[in-house]
Design a protein around this motif. Structure first.
Motif, PDB file in Angstrom:
ATOM      1  N   ILE A 294      39.888  47.750 100.094  1.00 39.05           N
ATOM      2  CA  ILE A 294      38.737  46.889 100.384  1.00 39.05           C
ATOM      3  C   ILE A 294      37.479  47.728 100.439  1.00 39.05           C
ATOM      4  O   ILE A 294      37.399  48.685 101.197  1.00 39.05           O
ATOM      5  CB  ILE A 294      38.940  46.151 101.728  1.00 39.05           C
ATOM      6  CG1 ILE A 294      40.211  45.295 101.664  1.00 39.05           C
ATOM      7  CG2 ILE A 294      37.719  45.297 102.056  1.00 39.05           C
ATOM      8  CD1 ILE A 294      40.639  44.743 103.001  1.00 39.05           C
ATOM      9  N   PHE A 295      36.494  47.414  99.610  1.00 44.82           N
ATOM     10  CA  PHE A 295      35.229  48.166  99.567  1.00 44.82           C
ATOM     11  C   PHE A 295      34.254  47.644 100.603  1.00 44.82           C
ATOM     12  O   PHE A 295      34.050  46.448 100.720  1.00 44.82           O
ATOM     13  CB  PHE A 295      34.593  48.068  98.177  1.00 44.82           C
ATOM     14  CG  PHE A 295      33.228  48.681  98.128  1.00 44.82           C
ATOM     15  CD1 PHE A 295      33.074  50.058  98.274  1.00 44.82           C
ATOM     16  CD2 PHE A 295      32.100  47.895  97.981  1.00 44.82           C
ATOM     17  CE1 PHE A 295      31.825  50.628  98.235  1.00 44.82           C
ATOM     18  CE2 PHE A 295      30.846  48.456  97.955  1.00 44.82           C
ATOM     19  CZ  PHE A 295      30.709  49.828  98.077  1.00 44.82           C
ATOM     20  N   GLU A 296      33.686  48.572 101.343  1.00 47.42           N
ATOM     21  CA  GLU A 296      32.634  48.228 102.291  1.00 47.42           C
ATOM     22  C   GLU A 296      31.391  49.015 101.905  1.00 47.42           C
ATOM     23  O   GLU A 296      31.394  50.225 102.023  1.00 47.42           O
ATOM     24  CB  GLU A 296      33.057  48.601 103.720  1.00 47.42           C
ATOM     25  CG  GLU A 296      34.260  47.828 104.195  1.00 47.42           C
ATOM     26  CD  GLU A 296      34.748  48.329 105.540  1.00 47.42           C
ATOM     27  OE1 GLU A 296      33.931  48.815 106.328  1.00 47.42           O
ATOM     28  OE2 GLU A 296      35.958  48.247 105.771  1.00 47.42           O
ATOM     29  N   PRO A 297      30.341  48.361 101.447  1.00 49.56           N
ATOM     30  CA  PRO A 297      29.134  49.103 101.025  1.00 49.56           C
ATOM     31  C   PRO A 297      28.446  49.788 102.178  1.00 49.56           C
ATOM     32  O   PRO A 297      28.612  49.488 103.308  1.00 49.56           O
ATOM     33  CB  PRO A 297      28.237  48.024 100.437  1.00 49.56           C
ATOM     34  CG  PRO A 297      28.862  46.718 100.731  1.00 49.56           C
ATOM     35  CD  PRO A 297      30.226  46.955 101.266  1.00 49.56           C
TER      36      PRO A 297
ATOM     37  N   ASN B 118      34.302  52.384  94.411  1.00 50.95           N
ATOM     38  CA  ASN B 118      35.392  51.395  94.398  1.00 50.95           C
ATOM     39  C   ASN B 118      36.658  51.963  93.760  1.00 50.95           C
ATOM     40  O   ASN B 118      37.769  51.707  94.236  1.00 50.95           O
ATOM     41  CB  ASN B 118      34.955  50.117  93.687  1.00 50.95           C
ATOM     42  CG  ASN B 118      34.097  49.244  94.559  1.00 50.95           C
ATOM     43  OD1 ASN B 118      34.251  49.218  95.772  1.00 50.95           O
ATOM     44  ND2 ASN B 118      33.167  48.536  93.949  1.00 50.95           N
ATOM     45  N   LEU B 119      36.498  52.737  92.697  1.00 52.15           N
ATOM     46  CA  LEU B 119      37.653  53.369  92.061  1.00 52.15           C
ATOM     47  C   LEU B 119      38.320  54.329  93.043  1.00 52.15           C
ATOM     48  O   LEU B 119      39.544  54.283  93.234  1.00 52.15           O
ATOM     49  CB  LEU B 119      37.238  54.124  90.797  1.00 52.15           C
ATOM     50  CG  LEU B 119      38.327  54.994  90.158  1.00 52.15           C
ATOM     51  CD1 LEU B 119      39.509  54.157  89.696  1.00 52.15           C
ATOM     52  CD2 LEU B 119      37.760  55.814  89.020  1.00 52.15           C
ATOM     53  N   TYR B 120      37.543  55.179  93.691  1.00 59.31           N
ATOM     54  CA  TYR B 120      38.110  56.142  94.640  1.00 59.31           C
ATOM     55  C   TYR B 120      38.832  55.427  95.786  1.00 59.31           C
ATOM     56  O   TYR B 120      39.934  55.813  96.170  1.00 59.31           O
ATOM     57  CB  TYR B 120      37.036  57.077  95.189  1.00 59.31           C
ATOM     58  CG  TYR B 120      36.371  57.921  94.109  1.00 59.31           C
ATOM     59  CD1 TYR B 120      37.108  58.502  93.085  1.00 59.31           C
ATOM     60  CD2 TYR B 120      34.999  58.135  94.116  1.00 59.31           C
ATOM     61  CE1 TYR B 120      36.503  59.257  92.097  1.00 59.31           C
ATOM     62  CE2 TYR B 120      34.384  58.898  93.132  1.00 59.31           C
ATOM     63  CZ  TYR B 120      35.135  59.458  92.128  1.00 59.31           C
ATOM     64  OH  TYR B 120      34.535  60.206  91.157  1.00 59.31           O
TER      65      TYR B 120
ATOM     66  N   TYR C  35      24.852  55.142  95.486  1.00 58.51           N
ATOM     67  CA  TYR C  35      24.653  53.950  94.654  1.00 58.51           C
ATOM     68  C   TYR C  35      25.624  53.879  93.474  1.00 58.51           C
ATOM     69  O   TYR C  35      25.521  52.975  92.635  1.00 58.51           O
ATOM     70  CB  TYR C  35      23.199  53.848  94.171  1.00 58.51           C
ATOM     71  CG  TYR C  35      22.685  55.081  93.454  1.00 58.51           C
ATOM     72  CD1 TYR C  35      22.965  55.311  92.116  1.00 58.51           C
ATOM     73  CD2 TYR C  35      21.902  56.015  94.120  1.00 58.51           C
ATOM     74  CE1 TYR C  35      22.499  56.422  91.458  1.00 58.51           C
ATOM     75  CE2 TYR C  35      21.415  57.134  93.474  1.00 58.51           C
ATOM     76  CZ  TYR C  35      21.723  57.337  92.141  1.00 58.51           C
ATOM     77  OH  TYR C  35      21.248  58.460  91.500  1.00 58.51           O
ATOM     78  N   ASN C  36      26.577  54.779  93.410  1.00 61.87           N
ATOM     79  CA  ASN C  36      27.576  54.751  92.341  1.00 61.87           C
ATOM     80  C   ASN C  36      28.761  53.892  92.794  1.00 61.87           C
ATOM     81  O   ASN C  36      29.857  54.372  93.053  1.00 61.87           O
ATOM     82  CB  ASN C  36      28.019  56.174  91.983  1.00 61.87           C
ATOM     83  CG  ASN C  36      28.831  56.226  90.702  1.00 61.87           C
ATOM     84  OD1 ASN C  36      29.271  55.196  90.191  1.00 61.87           O
ATOM     85  ND2 ASN C  36      29.033  57.418  90.198  1.00 61.87           N
TER      86      ASN C  36
END
Length: 179
Positions: free
Chosen positions: A176-179, A131-133, A125-126
């Motif tokens: 691109i972030f994928e949750p 996203n930074l990584y 949940y961080n």
């Protein structure tokens, strides 16, 4: 004067000293950091500082030498050339120190320690850290489901890594972030 391990544009990484432990424990127990960071005792921090396989690092501003965070990097002597970023805690937020610290740690791992792989785990949940990584070239490797007990709940950890060959060449998919 402190011995600088590696210097960036606005911050430097220096070896942590026992006299910094009160600051370090305060930073990791801060309500903005505590949900994401394992809480260690003074003895655990001292043990890490004395371990030749671990780099216990304090992050300081270049001009003022004010402490703005700390990091723990394990595997400095790994025969597999795999470095673990165990922890990064930033106490002075909204100055870009998290990103700059991460870039300095990558440089330390790949250019100084000659690592093949830099890896970490981060609470699922961080989202800000994930996203930074990702934006810094780390790829999601997997999920350790409900492996950490925190405040009566089981948290999952996302395992992420970056390889030396990916260090300076992030692709568009990495951004691109994928949750």
């Amino acid at each position: 004067m402190e011995s600088i391990l590696i210097q960036g544009e606005s911050i430097s990484l220096v070896y942590s000293k026992e006299e910094y432990i009160d600051y370090i424990i305060e930073a990791e127990s801060d309500p903005h950091n505590a949900p994401y960071v394992f809480q260690w005792t003074k003895a655990q921090h001292i043990e890490a500082m004395e371990n030749p396989d671990i780099l216990h690092i304090t992050i300081v501003e270049n001009e003022s030498f004010e402490k703005v965070g700390y990091a723990i990097v394990a595997g400095a002597k790994s025969p597999h050339k795999a470095i673990e970023l165990m922890r990064v805690v930033i106490s002075k937020k909204s100055h870009g120190y998290g990103r700059e610290s991460l870039n300095l740690i990558k440089k330390l791992a790949f250019e100084i320690l000659d690592a093949h792989r830099l890896w970490l785990d981060v609470k699922e949940y961080n989202y800000s850290a994930i996203n930074l990584y990702k934006s810094e070239g780390f790829k999601k490797e997997g999920l350790l489901r409900e492996c950490i007990l925190y405040n009566g709940n089981f948290d999952s950890l996302v395992v992420m890594s970056i390889l030396k060959k990916e260090y300076k060449q992030p692709s568009i998919e990495d951004l691109i972030f994928e949750p």
